[in-house]
Design a protein around this motif. Sequence first.
Motif, PDB file in Angstrom:
ATOM      1  N   ASP A  13      -1.505-113.420  19.939  1.00 15.74           N
ATOM      2  CA  ASP A  13      -1.362-112.070  20.506  1.00 15.74           C
ATOM      3  C   ASP A  13      -0.560-111.156  19.583  1.00 15.74           C
ATOM      4  O   ASP A  13       0.381-111.589  18.923  1.00 15.74           O
ATOM      5  CB  ASP A  13      -0.662-112.124  21.871  1.00 15.74           C
ATOM      6  N   ASP A  14      -0.952-109.875  19.581  1.00 16.82           N
ATOM      7  CA  ASP A  14      -0.200-108.846  18.866  1.00 16.82           C
ATOM      8  C   ASP A  14       0.786-108.227  19.855  1.00 16.82           C
ATOM      9  O   ASP A  14       0.388-107.537  20.795  1.00 16.82           O
ATOM     10  CB  ASP A  14      -1.162-107.782  18.324  1.00 16.82           C
ATOM     11  N   LEU A  15       2.071-108.492  19.688  1.00 13.51           N
ATOM     12  CA  LEU A  15       3.078-108.092  20.673  1.00 13.51           C
ATOM     13  C   LEU A  15       3.821-106.810  20.298  1.00 13.51           C
ATOM     14  O   LEU A  15       4.543-106.255  21.128  1.00 13.51           O
ATOM     15  CB  LEU A  15       4.111-109.223  20.851  1.00 13.51           C
ATOM     16  N   VAL A  16       3.645-106.348  19.076  1.00 13.29           N
ATOM     17  CA  VAL A  16       4.384-105.167  18.625  1.00 13.29           C
ATOM     18  C   VAL A  16       3.397-104.068  18.237  1.00 13.29           C
ATOM     19  O   VAL A  16       2.572-104.256  17.347  1.00 13.29           O
ATOM     20  CB  VAL A  16       5.286-105.507  17.416  1.00 13.29           C
ATOM     21  N   ASP A  17       3.473-102.936  18.922  1.00 12.86           N
ATOM     22  CA  ASP A  17       2.600-101.806  18.605  1.00 12.86           C
ATOM     23  C   ASP A  17       3.141-101.075  17.385  1.00 12.86           C
ATOM     24  O   ASP A  17       4.305-100.678  17.356  1.00 12.86           O
ATOM     25  CB  ASP A  17       2.534-100.817  19.784  1.00 12.86           C
ATOM     26  N   GLN A  21      -2.129 -97.571  15.178  1.00 16.31           N
ATOM     27  CA  GLN A  21      -2.666 -98.936  15.107  1.00 16.31           C
ATOM     28  C   GLN A  21      -4.166 -98.994  14.782  1.00 16.31           C
ATOM     29  O   GLN A  21      -4.655 -99.976  14.259  1.00 16.31           O
ATOM     30  CB  GLN A  21      -2.406 -99.646  16.439  1.00 16.31           C
ATOM     31  N   SER A  22      -4.890 -97.918  15.118  1.00 10.82           N
ATOM     32  CA  SER A  22      -6.344 -97.925  14.904  1.00 10.82           C
ATOM     33  C   SER A  22      -6.729 -97.308  13.552  1.00 10.82           C
ATOM     34  O   SER A  22      -7.915 -97.130  13.271  1.00 10.82           O
ATOM     35  CB  SER A  22      -7.041 -97.155  16.033  1.00 10.82           C
ATOM     36  N   TYR A  23      -5.737 -97.012  12.725  1.00 11.13           N
ATOM     37  CA  TYR A  23      -6.018 -96.350  11.453  1.00 11.13           C
ATOM     38  C   TYR A  23      -6.914 -97.211  10.559  1.00 11.13           C
ATOM     39  O   TYR A  23      -6.726 -98.417  10.455  1.00 11.13           O
ATOM     40  CB  TYR A  23      -4.709 -96.055  10.713  1.00 11.13           C
ATOM     41  N   GLN A  24      -7.900 -96.560   9.939  1.00  7.15           N
ATOM     42  CA  GLN A  24      -8.757 -97.252   8.976  1.00  7.15           C
ATOM     43  C   GLN A  24      -8.876 -96.416   7.717  1.00  7.15           C
ATOM     44  O   GLN A  24      -8.929 -95.187   7.775  1.00  7.15           O
ATOM     45  CB  GLN A  24     -10.146 -97.502   9.571  1.00  7.15           C
ATOM     46  N   LEU A  25      -8.914 -97.084   6.585  1.00  7.18           N
ATOM     47  CA  LEU A  25      -9.069 -96.394   5.309  1.00  7.18           C
ATOM     48  C   LEU A  25     -10.507 -95.912   5.155  1.00  7.18           C
ATOM     49  O   LEU A  25     -11.434 -96.526   5.694  1.00  7.18           O
ATOM     50  CB  LEU A  25      -8.723 -97.346   4.160  1.00  7.18           C
ATOM     51  N   GLN A 110      -5.226-102.768   7.625  1.00 15.05           N
ATOM     52  CA  GLN A 110      -5.369-101.358   7.258  1.00 15.05           C
ATOM     53  C   GLN A 110      -4.490-100.443   8.104  1.00 15.05           C
ATOM     54  O   GLN A 110      -4.097 -99.359   7.652  1.00 15.05           O
ATOM     55  CB  GLN A 110      -6.836-100.930   7.373  1.00 15.05           C
ATOM     56  N   ALA A 111      -4.153-100.851   9.322  1.00 15.81           N
ATOM     57  CA  ALA A 111      -3.298-100.032  10.192  1.00 15.81           C
ATOM     58  C   ALA A 111      -1.972 -99.691   9.510  1.00 15.81           C
ATOM     59  O   ALA A 111      -1.390 -98.630   9.754  1.00 15.81           O
ATOM     60  CB  ALA A 111      -3.034-100.759  11.512  1.00 15.81           C
ATOM     61  N   ASN A 112      -1.508-100.579   8.625  1.00 15.94           N
ATOM     62  CA  ASN A 112      -0.245-100.335   7.919  1.00 15.94           C
ATOM     63  C   ASN A 112      -0.306 -99.099   7.028  1.00 15.94           C
ATOM     64  O   ASN A 112       0.707 -98.444   6.785  1.00 15.94           O
ATOM     65  CB  ASN A 112       0.138-101.556   7.073  1.00 15.94           C
ATOM     66  N   TRP A 113      -1.511 -98.786   6.546  1.00 16.26           N
ATOM     67  CA  TRP A 113      -1.676 -97.619   5.680  1.00 16.26           C
ATOM     68  C   TRP A 113      -1.564 -96.313   6.483  1.00 16.26           C
ATOM     69  O   TRP A 113      -1.449 -95.248   5.915  1.00 16.26           O
ATOM     70  CB  TRP A 113      -3.013 -97.684   4.954  1.00 16.26           C
ATOM     71  N   GLY A 114      -1.576 -96.430   7.807  1.00 18.75           N
ATOM     72  CA  GLY A 114      -1.430 -95.256   8.674  1.00 18.75           C
ATOM     73  C   GLY A 114       0.009 -94.954   9.032  1.00 18.75           C
ATOM     74  O   GLY A 114       0.301 -93.958   9.700  1.00 18.75           O
TER      75      GLY A 114
END
Length: 253
Positions: A13-17, A21-25, A110-114
Amino acid sequence: MGKHTYYYQHETDDLVDSHNQSYQLPNDYSIFPTSRIGKIWSVIVRPLAHLVSFVYIRLILNARIEGKEKLAQAGKQGFFLYGNHTQAFGDAVLPLSIIDAKRYYAIGAQANWGIPVLGKLVLPYFGLPIGENLEQSGKLIRAVSTVIKAGKVVVIYPEAHVWPYYTKIRPFSSTSMHFPIAANAPSLCMTTTYSKPKHGSKPKITVFIDGPFYPDTHLDKKKQQQKLHEQIFSAMQKRAEKSNYEYCTYHKI
């Protein structure tokens, strides 16, 4: 981040928002800087990031790193560095306190790039984004090959999602060992552990380095992945047993 209680159904599970989060390059993104300004900034940002790592890892988290001498066994060739994902910001800069900043690249969603600032000024120079389609996946495979052939280091957090201050190793697939097998390159692992502090409530942090582990080329590719997975998972589990203090609590629902 302070003490917190997390509830989960599955260990994947992803517990930290994260922000955006939906960002895409865009599909035509370039993994390595191509502009003149980008290339100049890439030279400047690495020593700056190393300084941030020193301040954050050594002075703020007060983390101790054991086993750095094992990195020398991999020589000057490129290698992979696996870690457990227990610090949202810390894990981004931790490798910069372990390996030379000039060699550091990390595979990330990729969400990290947002993420503001970090996603625009830092990640494009350190990050290798996970592909969302076949074309992008091919781009990542080529980039990883380029990095390893150049004698650099690729950092992978195979658990995928950050679980803050979690003291165990969560299951991850043997497919996360695809890259070292494809590149026939060594791997090491770094395991972050948490122990009871002498003062206050913040845990004492120790990061253990283990390896290097090499692909067993006598086996077929799938069995090579499985063997390497067993070696790295086992080494990380053994180190995780040194954790004896829960700063954040986790409850399965």
